[in-house]
Design a protein around this motif. Structure first.
Motif, PDB file in Angstrom:
ATOM      1  N   ARG A  12       0.829  -1.203   0.000  1.00  0.00           N
ATOM      2  CA  ARG A  12       0.000   0.000   0.000  1.00  0.00           C
ATOM      3  C   ARG A  12       0.862   1.252   0.000  1.00  0.00           C
ATOM      4  O   ARG A  12       0.574   2.215  -0.692  1.00  0.00           O
ATOM      5  CB  ARG A  12      -0.913   0.012   1.228  1.00  0.00           C
ATOM      6  CG  ARG A  12      -2.026  -1.046   1.194  1.00  0.00           C
ATOM      7  CD  ARG A  12      -3.069  -0.760   0.130  1.00  0.00           C
ATOM      8  NE  ARG A  12      -3.806   0.442   0.390  1.00  0.00           N
ATOM      9  CZ  ARG A  12      -4.932   0.507   1.102  1.00  0.00           C
ATOM     10  NH1 ARG A  12      -5.433  -0.573   1.629  1.00  0.00           N
ATOM     11  NH2 ARG A  12      -5.541   1.660   1.273  1.00  0.00           N
ATOM     12  N   TRP A 128     -12.672  -7.326   5.020  1.00  0.00           N
ATOM     13  CA  TRP A 128     -12.483  -5.885   4.996  1.00  0.00           C
ATOM     14  C   TRP A 128     -13.353  -5.247   6.076  1.00  0.00           C
ATOM     15  O   TRP A 128     -14.403  -5.793   6.434  1.00  0.00           O
ATOM     16  CB  TRP A 128     -12.827  -5.325   3.623  1.00  0.00           C
ATOM     17  CG  TRP A 128     -11.900  -5.809   2.545  1.00  0.00           C
ATOM     18  CD1 TRP A 128     -11.954  -7.009   1.899  1.00  0.00           C
ATOM     19  CD2 TRP A 128     -10.761  -5.125   2.019  1.00  0.00           C
ATOM     20  NE1 TRP A 128     -10.925  -7.121   0.997  1.00  0.00           N
ATOM     21  CE2 TRP A 128     -10.175  -5.976   1.042  1.00  0.00           C
ATOM     22  CE3 TRP A 128     -10.189  -3.883   2.265  1.00  0.00           C
ATOM     23  CZ2 TRP A 128      -9.053  -5.616   0.318  1.00  0.00           C
ATOM     24  CZ3 TRP A 128      -9.059  -3.517   1.538  1.00  0.00           C
ATOM     25  CH2 TRP A 128      -8.503  -4.370   0.580  1.00  0.00           C
ATOM     26  N   SER A 131     -14.454   2.139   7.319  1.00  0.00           N
ATOM     27  CA  SER A 131     -13.526   3.259   7.602  1.00  0.00           C
ATOM     28  C   SER A 131     -14.203   4.264   8.530  1.00  0.00           C
ATOM     29  O   SER A 131     -15.428   4.427   8.494  1.00  0.00           O
ATOM     30  CB  SER A 131     -13.152   3.949   6.296  1.00  0.00           C
ATOM     31  OG  SER A 131     -12.512   3.055   5.414  1.00  0.00           O
ATOM     32  N   GLY A 140     -12.172   0.290   4.235  1.00  0.00           N
ATOM     33  CA  GLY A 140     -12.778   0.731   2.984  1.00  0.00           C
ATOM     34  C   GLY A 140     -14.025  -0.041   2.635  1.00  0.00           C
ATOM     35  O   GLY A 140     -14.616   0.167   1.562  1.00  0.00           O
ATOM     36  N   ILE A 339     -15.027  -2.050  -2.494  1.00  0.00           N
ATOM     37  CA  ILE A 339     -13.602  -1.735  -2.416  1.00  0.00           C
ATOM     38  C   ILE A 339     -13.132  -1.211  -3.774  1.00  0.00           C
ATOM     39  O   ILE A 339     -13.379  -1.842  -4.806  1.00  0.00           O
ATOM     40  CB  ILE A 339     -12.778  -2.974  -2.014  1.00  0.00           C
ATOM     41  CG1 ILE A 339     -13.158  -3.430  -0.600  1.00  0.00           C
ATOM     42  CG2 ILE A 339     -11.289  -2.704  -2.118  1.00  0.00           C
ATOM     43  CD1 ILE A 339     -12.841  -2.426   0.485  1.00  0.00           C
ATOM     44  N   HIS A 347     -14.609   4.328  -4.743  1.00  0.00           N
ATOM     45  CA  HIS A 347     -14.415   4.251  -3.296  1.00  0.00           C
ATOM     46  C   HIS A 347     -15.718   3.948  -2.561  1.00  0.00           C
ATOM     47  O   HIS A 347     -15.683   3.384  -1.461  1.00  0.00           O
ATOM     48  CB  HIS A 347     -13.838   5.564  -2.768  1.00  0.00           C
ATOM     49  CG  HIS A 347     -12.554   5.970  -3.424  1.00  0.00           C
ATOM     50  ND1 HIS A 347     -11.562   5.074  -3.738  1.00  0.00           N
ATOM     51  CD2 HIS A 347     -12.092   7.189  -3.825  1.00  0.00           C
ATOM     52  CE1 HIS A 347     -10.551   5.708  -4.294  1.00  0.00           C
ATOM     53  NE2 HIS A 347     -10.841   6.993  -4.364  1.00  0.00           N
ATOM     54  N   THR A 363     -14.062   6.758   3.346  1.00  0.00           N
ATOM     55  CA  THR A 363     -13.570   5.620   2.572  1.00  0.00           C
ATOM     56  C   THR A 363     -12.192   5.221   3.071  1.00  0.00           C
ATOM     57  O   THR A 363     -11.589   5.891   3.914  1.00  0.00           O
ATOM     58  CB  THR A 363     -13.479   5.972   1.073  1.00  0.00           C
ATOM     59  OG1 THR A 363     -12.357   6.839   0.871  1.00  0.00           O
ATOM     60  CG2 THR A 363     -14.747   6.654   0.590  1.00  0.00           C
ATOM     61  N   GLY A 364     -11.667   4.126   2.512  1.00  0.00           N
ATOM     62  CA  GLY A 364     -10.354   3.641   2.908  1.00  0.00           C
ATOM     63  C   GLY A 364      -9.232   4.166   2.039  1.00  0.00           C
ATOM     64  O   GLY A 364      -8.073   3.751   2.211  1.00  0.00           O
ATOM     65  N   ALA A 365      -9.524   5.051   1.111  1.00  0.00           N
ATOM     66  CA  ALA A 365      -8.484   5.627   0.253  1.00  0.00           C
ATOM     67  C   ALA A 365      -7.697   6.665   1.039  1.00  0.00           C
ATOM     68  O   ALA A 365      -8.272   7.623   1.550  1.00  0.00           O
ATOM     69  CB  ALA A 365      -9.121   6.255  -0.980  1.00  0.00           C
ATOM     70  N   GLU A 373      -8.304   1.640  -2.536  1.00  0.00           N
ATOM     71  CA  GLU A 373      -8.329   0.811  -1.327  1.00  0.00           C
ATOM     72  C   GLU A 373      -7.638  -0.538  -1.525  1.00  0.00           C
ATOM     73  O   GLU A 373      -7.100  -1.107  -0.584  1.00  0.00           O
ATOM     74  CB  GLU A 373      -9.780   0.631  -0.886  1.00  0.00           C
ATOM     75  CG  GLU A 373     -10.413   1.946  -0.444  1.00  0.00           C
ATOM     76  CD  GLU A 373     -11.934   1.945  -0.477  1.00  0.00           C
ATOM     77  OE1 GLU A 373     -12.544   2.714   0.304  1.00  0.00           O
ATOM     78  OE2 GLU A 373     -12.523   1.206  -1.304  1.00  0.00           O
TER      79      GLU A 373
END
Length: 532
Positions: A12, A128, A131, A140, A339, A347, A363-365, A373
């Motif tokens: 990541r 998952w 967030s 995410g 995701i 996202h 979101t997980g971004a 993500e």
């Protein structure tokens, strides 16, 4: 597990009636007609059919002759064919049958690749979370979703199941779509820019679950009506006809033009080999105008794939709407889990503009971990895992009843759609899939299966009556792997017999021959399917 988490974090950060047997001459004539159709017929893909798909360029004349000979349908049912035991070539799994038979790696990948397979498996199983979260390599989820992990839908890498009473419906979903209703939309379809059009509020798929603070979209409800079918010898089989609705829609009514299409998750085995079948070997079996008059009119679904959106042959999904495993994985990440990936940087998953609260969710971004993500290394590993789930070896293939069943399968016309054999391309990205003789029992084309199986939902070139021929390899292990025997796109069939009896349209003649066969031949055919 620590190794996996460290890997994900590093990745990541780094990148964010007995049918007469067809003679070889007749088969050659049919393929010649189909090839001409593939090159010239606008019915296949309009004016946008991509060039180069109808010709196989990876073989010299000698190899082409070998491929033609080895893939010719047999007429000798006194013994198994050469190499028939290894139905996925050198990658076939020879491990003992168990619940994990669909979760083995291709037998011919390298030691280093085995490590990538295991990492991909861990990511495939990873849950998952929503967030924001302290587990920044795993957040995410959603905000709307159907499951938290790929493996939760593809149970033991096998077939899903329809909802049973109060049980969860994680392995069968409702696709929501309508046809074009304006000149602009029709132009987008003609240019293959879209496959169809989602519900303006609920999107392309009903999402039953949601992160804390948000409501799921509703629940799929199935009603069954029993239908009795009497075979020629007096045996009565009960079929169940499903009807679908959405219960407790959370965001108002669905668009009245929307069709509901249930989709059972299919088995994951052999996907990498299917991906490496030469398009020409699939297109040569297409006969969209039934030029040979046998009642079978297989058609390809031409779709866009890859970063540049190139036109190519669809071969995955119930309607052959997806061309590559990577795109299939990206679609599932976005639509099923919510995701984002480089291929589908969504996202908020399937949230629509009408769902403002959903779009306001975090979101997980994260910039320091990458713009999506699930960054490229995650997609690389999940794709590799999906490409290398091995097909188990055949069982009992030399038993007399299995050989009799194989003969019946051929003679009643099943191989008109369930093509037994292919040889994959030479120049494959991974040598494990290169130049392998495989036995998927599918032509990977679209066929009209009649009104009883129709979902009324067009997907790209596929009409509401058409479905891609599903591969049959591994079908005999369904009960072992999945703990059930649900078949067809919506799991309505509770046995192979029921699945065959639902066949209509182009498959009606084969279905009727099965129904008219004596009990011994029917039982033998089922034994053959159990051996796959």
């Amino acid at each position: 597990m620590r190794r996996l988490l460290e890997f994900v974090r590093r990745s990541r950060r780094a990148d964010g009636s007995p049918l007469p047997r067809k003679t070889p001459a007749k088969l050659a004539r049919r393929r010649c007609i189909a090839l001409v159709m593939a090159l010239t017929s606008s019915a296949m893909a309009g004016d946008l059919q991509p060039a180069g798909l109808a010709t196989r360029t990876d073989l010299d004349a000698k190899d082409q002759a070998r491929v033609t000979a080895i893939t010719r349908p047999t007429s000798d049912f006194s013994r198994p064919e050469q190499f028939e035991l290894m139905q996925a070539g050198a990658g076939t799994s020879r491990k003992d049958v168990s619940r994990d038979s669909f979760s083995q790696s291709s037998a011919n990948i390298t030691f280093e690749e085995e490590g990538d397979f295991k990492l991909g498996n861990a990511l495939f199983r990873k849950n998952w979370v929503s967030s924001p979260s302290s587990t920044q390599a795993s957040d995410g989820l959603g905000p709307l979703f159907n499951e938290r992990a790929c493996q939760n839908c593809h149970l033991k890498d096998g077939r899903g199941r329809p909802p049973q009473g109060d049980a969860v419906t994680t392995s069968m979903f409702l696709r929501l779509a309508r046809e074009a209703s304006s000149a602009e939309e029709r132009a987008a379809l003609a240019d293959h820019k879209v496959l169809n059009f989602p519900d303006p509020v609920y999107g392309a798929q009903l999402q039953e679950l949601a992160v804390p603070g948000l409501r799921g979209e509703g629940r799929m409800h199935v009603d069954y009506q029993e239908r009795k079918v009497e075979l020629t010898d007096g045996v009565v089989i009960s079929l169940r006809k499903p009807s679908y609705s959405v219960v407790d829609p959370a965001y108002g009514p669905l668009d009245p033009r929307i069709t509901l299409s249930p989709r059972l998750t299919p088995p994951m085995i052999g996907l990498g080999l299917i991906e490496e079948i030469a398009p020409a070997d699939i297109l040569v079996r297409a006969d969209p105008n039934d030029g040979d008059g046998d009642g079978i009119s297989g058609r390809p679904n031409i779709v866009r794939d890859g970063p540049g959106g190139e036109l190519t042959l669809g071969r995955f999904g119930w309607k052959a709407q997806t061309a590559s495993i990577r795109q299939q994985a990206a679609d599932a990440f976005a639509g099923d889990i919510g995701i984002s990936t480089p291929e589908e940087p969504k996202h908020w998953g399937d949230c629509t503009a009408a769902q403002a609260k959903c779009l306001a969710m975090p979101t997980g971004a994260q910039q320091r971990l990458g713009p999506v993500e699930a960054p490229p290394p995650v997609m690389d590993l999940v794709t590799f895992y999906s490409q290398n789930l091995a097909v188990p070896a055949r069982r009992d293939l030399d038993r007399p009843d299995v050989l009799t069943g194989k003969r019946v399968f051929y003679e009643i016309g099943c191989i008109a759609c369930h093509t037994p054999k292919f040889v994959t391309r030479r120049g494959t990205p991974n040598k494990a899939q290169a130049f392998q003789l495989i036995w998927p029992y599918s032509d990977f084309l679209l066929h009209d299966m009649g009104p009883d199986l129709a979902d009324g939902q067009a997907v790209g070139e596929a009409t509401g009556n058409e479905w891609r021929t599903p591969p049959l390899w591994g079908i005999g292990l369904t009960e072992t792997i999945s703990g059930n025997s649900f078949f067809l796109h919506d799991g309505r069939a509770r046995s192979p017999t029921e699945a065959i009896l639902w066949h209509g349209g182009e498959a009606r003649k084969a279905r009727d021959r099965f129904a008219a066969a004596d009990a011994a031949d029917r039982d033998a055919l089922l034994k053959f399917l159990e051996s796959l």
